[in-house]
Design a protein around this motif. Structure first.
Motif, PDB file in Angstrom:
ATOM      1  N   ASN A  55      77.845  67.122 -72.906  1.00  0.00           N
ATOM      2  CA  ASN A  55      78.750  66.032 -73.288  1.00  0.00           C
ATOM      3  C   ASN A  55      79.800  65.753 -72.210  1.00  0.00           C
ATOM      4  OD1 ASN A  55      77.589  65.776 -75.966  1.00  0.00           O
ATOM      5  ND2 ASN A  55      78.592  67.722 -76.448  1.00  0.00           N
ATOM      6  N   THR A  56      79.559  66.268 -71.021  1.00  0.00           N
ATOM      7  CA  THR A  56      80.528  66.173 -69.936  1.00  0.00           C
ATOM      8  C   THR A  56      79.963  65.356 -68.779  1.00  0.00           C
ATOM      9  OG1 THR A  56      81.442  68.345 -70.519  1.00  0.00           O
ATOM     10  CG2 THR A  56      81.928  67.500 -68.311  1.00  0.00           C
ATOM     11  N   VAL A  57      80.790  64.465 -68.235  1.00  0.00           N
ATOM     12  CA  VAL A  57      80.423  63.690 -67.048  1.00  0.00           C
ATOM     13  C   VAL A  57      81.487  63.947 -65.987  1.00  0.00           C
ATOM     14  CG1 VAL A  57      79.951  61.420 -66.074  1.00  0.00           C
ATOM     15  CG2 VAL A  57      79.327  61.900 -68.448  1.00  0.00           C
ATOM     16  N   MET A  58      81.032  64.293 -64.790  1.00  0.00           N
ATOM     17  CA  MET A  58      81.941  64.577 -63.684  1.00  0.00           C
ATOM     18  C   MET A  58      81.612  63.675 -62.502  1.00  0.00           C
ATOM     19  SD  MET A  58      82.196  68.744 -63.895  1.00  0.00           S
ATOM     20  CE  MET A  58      80.422  68.965 -63.917  1.00  0.00           C
ATOM     21  N   GLN A  59      82.582  63.486 -61.639  1.00  0.00           N
ATOM     22  CA  GLN A  59      82.406  62.631 -60.471  1.00  0.00           C
ATOM     23  C   GLN A  59      82.844  63.385 -59.225  1.00  0.00           C
ATOM     24  OE1 GLN A  59      84.849  59.001 -60.175  1.00  0.00           O
ATOM     25  NE2 GLN A  59      82.974  57.885 -59.743  1.00  0.00           N
ATOM     26  N   LEU A  60      82.032  63.298 -58.179  1.00  0.00           N
ATOM     27  CA  LEU A  60      82.370  63.934 -56.906  1.00  0.00           C
ATOM     28  C   LEU A  60      83.418  63.104 -56.181  1.00  0.00           C
ATOM     29  CD1 LEU A  60      78.756  64.808 -55.858  1.00  0.00           C
ATOM     30  CD2 LEU A  60      80.561  66.505 -56.057  1.00  0.00           C
ATOM     31  N   CYS A  61      84.403  63.732 -55.626  1.00  0.00           N
ATOM     32  CA  CYS A  61      85.434  62.997 -54.900  1.00  0.00           C
ATOM     33  C   CYS A  61      85.988  63.857 -53.766  1.00  0.00           C
ATOM     34  CB  CYS A  61      86.562  62.541 -55.830  1.00  0.00           C
ATOM     35  SG  CYS A  61      87.350  63.847 -56.777  1.00  0.00           S
ATOM     36  N   GLU A  62      86.606  63.183 -52.803  1.00  0.00           N
ATOM     37  CA  GLU A  62      87.229  63.807 -51.639  1.00  0.00           C
ATOM     38  C   GLU A  62      86.239  64.611 -50.808  1.00  0.00           C
ATOM     39  OE1 GLU A  62      90.980  65.756 -52.351  1.00  0.00           O
ATOM     40  OE2 GLU A  62      91.428  64.450 -54.062  1.00  0.00           O
ATOM     41  N   LEU A  63      84.972  64.135 -50.763  1.00  0.00           N
ATOM     42  CA  LEU A  63      83.992  64.791 -49.908  1.00  0.00           C
ATOM     43  C   LEU A  63      84.267  64.432 -48.457  1.00  0.00           C
ATOM     44  CD1 LEU A  63      80.562  64.433 -51.759  1.00  0.00           C
ATOM     45  CD2 LEU A  63      82.312  66.178 -51.997  1.00  0.00           C
ATOM     46  N   PRO A  64      83.911  65.315 -47.519  1.00  0.00           N
ATOM     47  CA  PRO A  64      84.091  64.972 -46.099  1.00  0.00           C
ATOM     48  C   PRO A  64      83.217  63.802 -45.738  1.00  0.00           C
ATOM     49  CG  PRO A  64      82.781  66.975 -46.346  1.00  0.00           C
ATOM     50  CD  PRO A  64      83.330  66.649 -47.709  1.00  0.00           C
TER      51      PRO A  64
END
Length: 299
Positions: free
Chosen positions: A90-99
């Motif tokens: 029930n969880t959605v995550m987003q990738l951020c601040e990648l090089p």
């Protein structure tokens, strides 16, 4: 530092740092990142770094893992980038601040044990065969246009038409020309897929303004997970599910932008669509500049 930002679920708003070259995520406290979601397996996914690029592998979880809405194959690593969404339980995550890294045209599955198993090579080859001809056709069509002597409007109208052939998931496409001194849009050439006569093409003004201001491409795979300010409150943003906008730059100046969106389904674009439009933006910008100079000479 690279992060996983929770955008849906009981941990919404929380951000987890991705530290080290390998990070495990799951329900158990023995993971590097623990998500207490009963629909997530004790050890759900592995995030690992190879050659400066991040990959995600589903560890044969019970309910599976989705990247940008698509179910991934357990045991295979899938390349991910800035803004990609990871859904599990029930969880959605987003990738951020990648090089910042070079965007690849193909998202290649990999494993850490061996380079490219036979089945994986076959899968990547099939994906390349299915997508490359359409993209190559678009590049060739625009290359042919560059040889002609069309007016700016004629050229852009044809370019917009070509986008609908190359990107079947889009509903609206437009090319914007900017006035760098006035800091505003001076011309819009676009249409919607339904192509209703006399109907003005709407769009997210907030997205176009940000591209004009920052000179950086914007890709929103699923606008349901974007902050309200991401699309703005204008009429054109109301039904957008996914949007992609890239700047056109010539002589270090932002002269315009290419904009496409979809209001039928989220995840309307892939990373190779971003690469395609980025690669075309320079050619379109040069063609516009040449057409402008030609019109000045004829005036």
């Amino acid at each position: 530092m690279p992060k996983l930002r929770v955008i849906k679920g009981s941990y919404q708003g929380k951000a987890f740092d991705i530290t080290g070259n390998t990070v495990f995520v799951g329900r158990s406290s023995r993971n590097d990142i623990q998500i207490k979601d009963t629909a997530i397996s004790r050890k759900q996914i592995k995030i690992f770094l190879i050659g400066g690029k991040y990959f995600i592998e589903d560890l044969k979880s019970t309910n599976g893992t989705l990247i940008n809405g698509g179910l991934i194959t357990p045991g295979e690593g899938f390349e991910v980038g800035e803004g990609d969404t990871i859904s599990m339980g029930n969880t959605v995550m987003q990738l951020c601040e990648l090089p910042k890294t070079r965007v690849l045209p193909i998202r290649r599955p990999v494993t850490q044990q061996s380079a490219f198993p036979e089945k994986q090579i076959e899968k990547v080859s099939q994906d390349r065969r299915s997508r490359t001809p359409r993209n190559l056709e678009l590049v060739l069509k625009i290359s042919e246009l560059l040889k002609g002597s069309l007016t700016i409007d004629e050229f852009l109208e044809k370019v917009v038409d070509y986008f609908f052939d190359a990107l079947p998931r889009i509903d609206r496409a437009a090319v914007f020309l900017f006035d760098s001194q006035e800091k505003q849009v001076k011309k819009v050439i676009g249409r919607s897929r339904d192509n209703q006569e006399g109907r003005r093409v709407s769009y997210s003004k907030a997205v176009v303004d940000r591209v004009m201001s920052d000179g950086k491409a914007i890709r929103m795979s699923n606008t349901a997970y974007e902050p309200d300010a991401g699309l703005g409150g204008d009429e054109g943003a109301a039904m957008i599910k996914s949007v992609l906008c890239v700047p056109m730059i010539i002589s270090a100046q932002i002269c315009g932008a290419i904009y496409v969106d979809s209001h039928r389904v989220p995840y309307g674009f892939r990373r190779d669509d971003l690469l395609l439009l980025n690669s075309l933006s320079g050619s379109v910008a040069v063609a516009i500049e040449n057409a402008h100079l030609r019109e000045l000479r004829l005036a």
